[in-house]
Scaffold this motif. Structure first.
Motif, mmCIF file in Angstrom:
data_model
loop_
_atom_site.group_PDB
_atom_site.id
_atom_site.type_symbol
_atom_site.label_atom_id
_atom_site.label_comp_id
_atom_site.label_asym_id
_atom_site.label_seq_id
_atom_site.Cartn_x
_atom_site.Cartn_y
_atom_site.Cartn_z
ATOM 1 N N LYS A 46 -2.675 20.748 19.418
ATOM 2 C CA LYS A 46 -1.259 20.337 19.419
ATOM 3 C C LYS A 46 -0.774 19.957 20.808
ATOM 4 C CE LYS A 46 0.250 23.380 15.710
ATOM 5 N NZ LYS A 46 0.975 24.630 15.408
ATOM 6 N N SER A 47 -1.290 20.624 21.827
ATOM 7 C CA SER A 47 -0.763 20.410 23.174
ATOM 8 C C SER A 47 -1.367 19.199 23.883
ATOM 9 C CB SER A 47 -0.954 21.664 24.023
ATOM 10 O OG SER A 47 -2.310 22.019 24.086
ATOM 11 N N THR A 48 -2.539 18.748 23.456
ATOM 12 C CA THR A 48 -3.185 17.648 24.190
ATOM 13 C C THR A 48 -3.664 16.491 23.316
ATOM 14 O OG1 THR A 48 -5.368 18.684 24.067
ATOM 15 C CG2 THR A 48 -4.013 19.227 25.985
ATOM 16 N N GLN A 49 -3.660 16.645 21.991
ATOM 17 C CA GLN A 49 -4.263 15.613 21.141
ATOM 18 C C GLN A 49 -3.331 15.073 20.049
ATOM 19 O OE1 GLN A 49 -7.878 17.860 19.970
ATOM 20 N NE2 GLN A 49 -8.978 16.164 20.953
ATOM 21 N N LEU A 50 -2.024 15.119 20.273
ATOM 22 C CA LEU A 50 -1.110 14.606 19.243
ATOM 23 C C LEU A 50 -1.295 13.113 19.020
ATOM 24 C CD1 LEU A 50 2.259 16.529 19.694
ATOM 25 C CD2 LEU A 50 0.628 16.657 17.808
ATOM 26 N N GLU A 51 -1.535 12.373 20.093
ATOM 27 C CA GLU A 51 -1.740 10.933 19.943
ATOM 28 C C GLU A 51 -2.963 10.661 19.060
ATOM 29 O OE1 GLU A 51 -2.765 7.180 22.811
ATOM 30 O OE2 GLU A 51 -1.264 8.620 23.527
ATOM 31 N N GLU A 52 -4.037 11.389 19.301
ATOM 32 C CA GLU A 52 -5.236 11.225 18.482
ATOM 33 C C GLU A 52 -4.977 11.642 17.036
ATOM 34 O OE1 GLU A 52 -5.107 12.717 21.444
ATOM 35 O OE2 GLU A 52 -6.858 12.207 22.665
ATOM 36 N N PHE A 53 -4.187 12.704 16.848
ATOM 37 C CA PHE A 53 -3.810 13.137 15.512
ATOM 38 C C PHE A 53 -3.068 12.028 14.769
ATOM 39 C CE2 PHE A 53 -0.259 14.841 12.948
ATOM 40 C CZ PHE A 53 -0.987 15.321 11.878
ATOM 41 N N PHE A 54 -2.075 11.424 15.414
ATOM 42 C CA PHE A 54 -1.315 10.363 14.753
ATOM 43 C C PHE A 54 -2.188 9.129 14.492
ATOM 44 C CE2 PHE A 54 2.385 12.722 16.578
ATOM 45 C CZ PHE A 54 2.926 13.098 15.357
ATOM 46 N N GLU A 55 -3.121 8.843 15.388
ATOM 47 C CA GLU A 55 -4.062 7.735 15.154
ATOM 48 C C GLU A 55 -4.929 8.027 13.928
ATOM 49 O OE1 GLU A 55 -6.280 7.028 18.752
ATOM 50 O OE2 GLU A 55 -4.490 6.424 19.844
ATOM 51 N N PHE A 56 -5.364 9.269 13.791
ATOM 52 C CA PHE A 56 -6.130 9.670 12.615
ATOM 53 C C PHE A 56 -5.301 9.442 11.339
ATOM 54 C CE2 PHE A 56 -7.414 12.693 9.364
ATOM 55 C CZ PHE A 56 -8.792 12.598 9.367
ATOM 56 N N MET A 86 0.844 -1.183 0.000
ATOM 57 C CA MET A 86 0.000 0.000 0.000
ATOM 58 C C MET A 86 0.888 1.245 0.000
ATOM 59 S SD MET A 86 -2.736 1.478 2.821
ATOM 60 C CE MET A 86 -2.843 -0.082 3.588
ATOM 61 N N ALA A 87 0.544 2.189 -0.793
ATOM 62 C CA ALA A 87 1.301 3.436 -0.865
ATOM 63 C C ALA A 87 1.097 4.230 0.416
ATOM 64 C CB ALA A 87 0.842 4.252 -2.065
ATOM 65 N N GLY A 88 2.078 5.036 0.737
ATOM 66 C CA GLY A 88 2.000 5.849 1.945
ATOM 67 C C GLY A 88 1.089 7.045 1.760
ATOM 68 N N LEU A 89 0.799 7.655 2.857
ATOM 69 C CA LEU A 89 -0.048 8.845 2.901
ATOM 70 C C LEU A 89 0.784 10.055 2.505
ATOM 71 C CD1 LEU A 89 -2.972 9.522 3.940
ATOM 72 C CD2 LEU A 89 -1.911 10.015 6.138
ATOM 73 N N SER A 90 0.339 10.790 1.495
ATOM 74 C CA SER A 90 1.025 12.005 1.054
ATOM 75 C C SER A 90 0.442 13.195 1.806
ATOM 76 C CB SER A 90 0.855 12.200 -0.452
ATOM 77 O OG SER A 90 1.452 11.145 -1.143
ATOM 78 N N VAL A 91 1.284 13.832 2.607
ATOM 79 C CA VAL A 91 0.838 14.896 3.503
ATOM 80 C C VAL A 91 1.341 16.253 3.017
ATOM 81 C CG1 VAL A 91 0.923 15.771 5.878
ATOM 82 C CG2 VAL A 91 0.857 13.299 5.460
ATOM 83 N N PHE A 92 0.450 17.220 3.012
ATOM 84 C CA PHE A 92 0.806 18.611 2.766
ATOM 85 C C PHE A 92 0.689 19.317 4.106
ATOM 86 C CE2 PHE A 92 -0.751 22.945 1.287
ATOM 87 C CZ PHE A 92 0.525 23.425 1.067
ATOM 88 N N LEU A 93 1.791 19.890 4.585
ATOM 89 C CA LEU A 93 1.844 20.513 5.904
ATOM 90 C C LEU A 93 1.848 22.028 5.778
ATOM 91 C CD1 LEU A 93 2.185 20.223 8.979
ATOM 92 C CD2 LEU A 93 4.661 20.066 8.587
ATOM 93 N N GLU A 122 8.090 8.201 10.883
ATOM 94 C CA GLU A 122 8.283 7.036 11.755
ATOM 95 C C GLU A 122 7.078 6.113 11.742
ATOM 96 O OE1 GLU A 122 9.498 8.061 15.729
ATOM 97 O OE2 GLU A 122 11.159 9.278 14.962
ATOM 98 N N MET A 123 5.916 6.658 11.463
ATOM 99 C CA MET A 123 4.720 5.818 11.384
ATOM 100 C C MET A 123 4.837 4.849 10.214
ATOM 101 S SD MET A 123 1.494 8.304 12.325
ATOM 102 C CE MET A 123 1.286 8.722 10.638
ATOM 103 N N GLY A 124 5.717 5.154 9.279
ATOM 104 C CA GLY A 124 5.931 4.276 8.147
ATOM 105 C C GLY A 124 4.854 4.358 7.092
ATOM 106 N N SER A 125 3.899 5.213 7.297
ATOM 107 C CA SER A 125 2.792 5.260 6.351
ATOM 108 C C SER A 125 2.522 6.662 5.829
ATOM 109 C CB SER A 125 1.528 4.731 7.026
ATOM 110 O OG SER A 125 1.215 5.531 8.129
ATOM 111 N N LEU A 160 -2.776 7.372 10.894
ATOM 112 C CA LEU A 160 -2.628 5.931 10.660
ATOM 113 C C LEU A 160 -3.895 5.339 10.065
ATOM 114 C CD1 LEU A 160 -0.697 4.738 13.822
ATOM 115 C CD2 LEU A 160 0.053 4.518 11.454
ATOM 116 N N GLY A 161 -5.023 5.834 10.506
ATOM 117 C CA GLY A 161 -6.303 5.351 9.977
ATOM 118 C C GLY A 161 -6.526 5.736 8.522
ATOM 119 N N ARG A 162 -5.885 6.793 8.061
ATOM 120 C CA ARG A 162 -6.031 7.248 6.689
ATOM 121 C C ARG A 162 -5.103 6.511 5.739
ATOM 122 N NH1 ARG A 162 -10.332 8.433 5.860
ATOM 123 N NH2 ARG A 162 -9.637 8.993 3.794
#
Length: 123
Positions: free
Chosen positions: A108-118, A1-8, A25-28, A120-122
């Motif tokens: 950013k200060s309290t939900q980074l884990e949820e952000f990374f889970e989002f 599966m191809a990785g997620l292409s992110v525009f920051l 590091e998520m590899g995706s 990974l889910g994509r």
């Protein structure tokens, strides 16, 4: 599966220095481009329609606002997602961003884990 292409869309170098390797590091996910202002973000998006999977947008930028970037993304492909990642996470700001078309909103200060889970889910 191809990785997620992110525009920051983030003008803070320290935050970019943390987010980019963390996404890798998520590899995706990999950051394909960065913009520091609303105008630069919109210009990049206009030139790369359909070429990204996830736009991660801060609200306060060197010029303009992340909200303007979110609104510009309104006609994106159905598979493309737009998320707000900000330190200014009040209920009213969250509501305005979701109303403008953001798919998700993270503090950013309290939900980074949820952000990374989002992310990974994509992938």
């Amino acid at each position: 599966m191809a990785g997620l292409s992110v525009f920051l869309v983030e003008d803070n170098q320290k935050i970019r220095d943390h987010l980019i390797p963390a996404l890798a590091e998520m590899g995706s996910a990999s950051v394909m481009a960065i913009a520091e202002s609303e105008d630069d973000a919109i210009q990049w998006l206009a030139l790369h329609k359909g070429q990204w999977d996830l736009a991660v947008i801060d609200l306060f930028l060197a010029q303009g606002s992340g909200l303007g970037v979110v609104k510009w993304c309104e006609g994106r492909e159905p598979t493309q997602r737009v998320v707000i990642l900000t330190n200014y996470a009040t209920a009213s700001v969250r509501a305005a961003c979701l109303e403008a078309g953001a798919d998700a909103f993270f503090d950013k200060s309290t939900q980074l884990e949820e952000f990374f889970e989002f992310c990974l889910g994509r992938a």
